[in-house]
Design an enzyme around this catalytic site. Structure first.
Site, PDB file in Angstrom:
ATOM      1  N   PRO A  80      49.843  41.760  34.414  1.00  0.00           N
ATOM      2  CA  PRO A  80      49.824  43.069  34.019  1.00  0.00           C
ATOM      3  C   PRO A  80      49.442  42.336  32.522  1.00  0.00           C
ATOM      4  CG  PRO A  80      51.674  42.783  34.735  1.00  0.00           C
ATOM      5  CD  PRO A  80      51.133  41.440  35.078  1.00  0.00           C
ATOM      6  N   CYS A  81      48.014  43.406  31.462  1.00  0.00           N
ATOM      7  CA  CYS A  81      47.582  43.447  30.939  1.00  0.00           C
ATOM      8  C   CYS A  81      47.084  44.733  30.453  1.00  0.00           C
ATOM      9  CB  CYS A  81      46.085  42.945  30.469  1.00  0.00           C
ATOM     10  SG  CYS A  81      45.442  42.770  29.419  1.00  0.00           S
ATOM     11  N   GLN A  82      47.956  45.180  29.012  1.00  0.00           N
ATOM     12  CA  GLN A  82      47.945  46.094  27.294  1.00  0.00           C
ATOM     13  C   GLN A  82      47.134  45.349  26.144  1.00  0.00           C
ATOM     14  OE1 GLN A  82      49.488  48.597  28.357  1.00  0.00           O
ATOM     15  NE2 GLN A  82      48.283  50.052  26.097  1.00  0.00           N
TER      16      GLN A  82
END
Length: 386
Positions: A80-82
């Site tokens: 997961p990447c922000q």
């Protein structure tokens, strides 16, 4: 047997594809309970692709990967990447929405021969260019760790300096990145994901992404010449040919690639869940879901093209992205089984949870066939380097 570790496994799309490519995970890590329930249920049912997976339900941040050093060929996953623009000042390991630091830590501690990580295409947007480069350089030089209280922009500057100096730390990887469209590899869905693939420097591997095997032009050729329609026994009056086919008619012969696979191709053999509900109900996850509606920008997937990208949706299932448009203009939601076909999951793979929940799992998944194509090429190079 090539041992591996699968991080952020989700419902298992990447992992199943890599299993088909010859990798065998000794640890599969996923925090989401619904995804874990799906994997566990299929393990209980004896499904080959996941039957021997050692599933760890929990936070990857609590896993010590040093015990795997020297044991595994590959680490894989979809962190997961922000991503952040360079305008912000963010500490490199602060944000729980961004798990790339944990993927990089796993590489640093386990020192695999190779890794395969994937993420949404949006990560490559110009707005996030610096953060994309930050991820890539960390994967190339995982030993150059962020210092305590160091924000990611300062860490990026140190990585750039180290990279351009020509020095090599003890652990270095050659990393290649590319956005792949799943339709170009035989998946019946236009789905673009960015892949990070790296090989450990000491292996001396020279690698590029597999070349595409399928094309839109080849599909148009098949439709213009009639082979596509004949194969599906579609009456002449019901055949639809795209307007953008003049260049196809001028070609001397068919394109060298295979045709893109369409929604119609994907659904072969599945009864219509709306008009044959009793028959459909005998199949796994194949039940009609009412309530589909079309609105501007969300008009569903035409039957005779690859499906639009399936999406998970933040507040439930988005209507248009996960919807079929029949040739007569009528619409309905894809069933879970039809969506699994679009993601190339095996038909005996059962998804656990409500329709909305299972569609979320599918919307977040990597198409199994795309994972297998990339994985097979990585596996071949690892065997040659052995």
């Amino acid at each position: 047997m090539m041992k591996s570790i699968e991080l952020f496994a989700g419902a298992g799309g990447l992992g199943i594809g890599l299993h088909e490519a010859g990798f065998r995970p000794i640890n599969v890590i996923e925090w989401d309970s619904y995804c874990c329930d799906t994997i566990r249920e299929n393990k209980t049912r004896g499904i080959n692709a996941v039957n021997k997976w050692n599933l760890t339900e929990g936070d990857v941040r609590s896993v010590d990967f040093r015990e795997y050093e020297g044991q595994i060929k590959l680490i894989s996953g979809g962190p997961p990447c922000q991503p952040f623009s360079l305008g912000g000042r963010h500490r490199a390991y602060d944000d729980a929405r961004d798990m790339f630091p944990q993927a990089i830590r796993a590489v640093r501690e386990a020192r695999p021969q190779a890794f395969i990580f994937e993420n949404v295409k949006g990560l490559t947007r110009a707005t996030f260019r610096n953060y994309f480069e930050y991820i890539r350089l960390q994967l190339e030089h995982p030993d150059i760790v962020a210092r305590k209280s160091e924000d990611w922009a300062d860490h990026l500057a140190r990585l750039e300096q180290h990279h351009t100096s020509g020095r090599r730390s003890d652990l270095t990887y050659h990393v290649v990145t590319q956005v792949l469209n799943a339709a170009d590899y035989g998946v019946p869905q236009k789905r673009e994901r960015v892949f990070f693939v790296g090989f450990r420097d000491d292996l001396g591997v020279s690698w590029h992404f597999p070349l595409s095997t399928h094309s839109h032009d080849a599909l148009l050729w098949d439709q213009v010449k009639g082979d596509y329609w004949d194969r599906h026994k579609v009456a002449r009056k019901d055949r639809f040919i795209s307007r953008s086919t003049d260049h196809i008619r001028r070609m001397d012969g068919p394109p060298i690639e295979h045709p893109w696979n369409t929604v119609r191709d994907a659904l072969v053999g599945l009864p219509d869940p709306e008009h044959q509900p009793d028959v459909a109900a005998t199949l796994l996850n194949h039940r009609f879901q009412p309530g589909a509606r079309s609105y501007p920008g969300h008009t569903g997937s035409p039957l005779d093209e690859p499906g639009k990208t399936l999406k998970a949706g933040v507040h439930g299932v988005p209507g248009g992205e996960n919807m079929l448009v029949r040739p007569d203009g009528s619409i309905r939601y894809f069933t879970v089984r039809e969506s699994a076909r679009l993601q190339t999951f095996p038909d005996d793979f059962l998804f656990h949870g409500s329709w909305t929940e299972t569609m979320r799992q599918l919307g977040n998944a990597v198409p199994v066939k795309l994972a297998r194509v990339v994985g097979e090429d990585v596996a071949r190079h690892l065997k040659e380097a052995a």
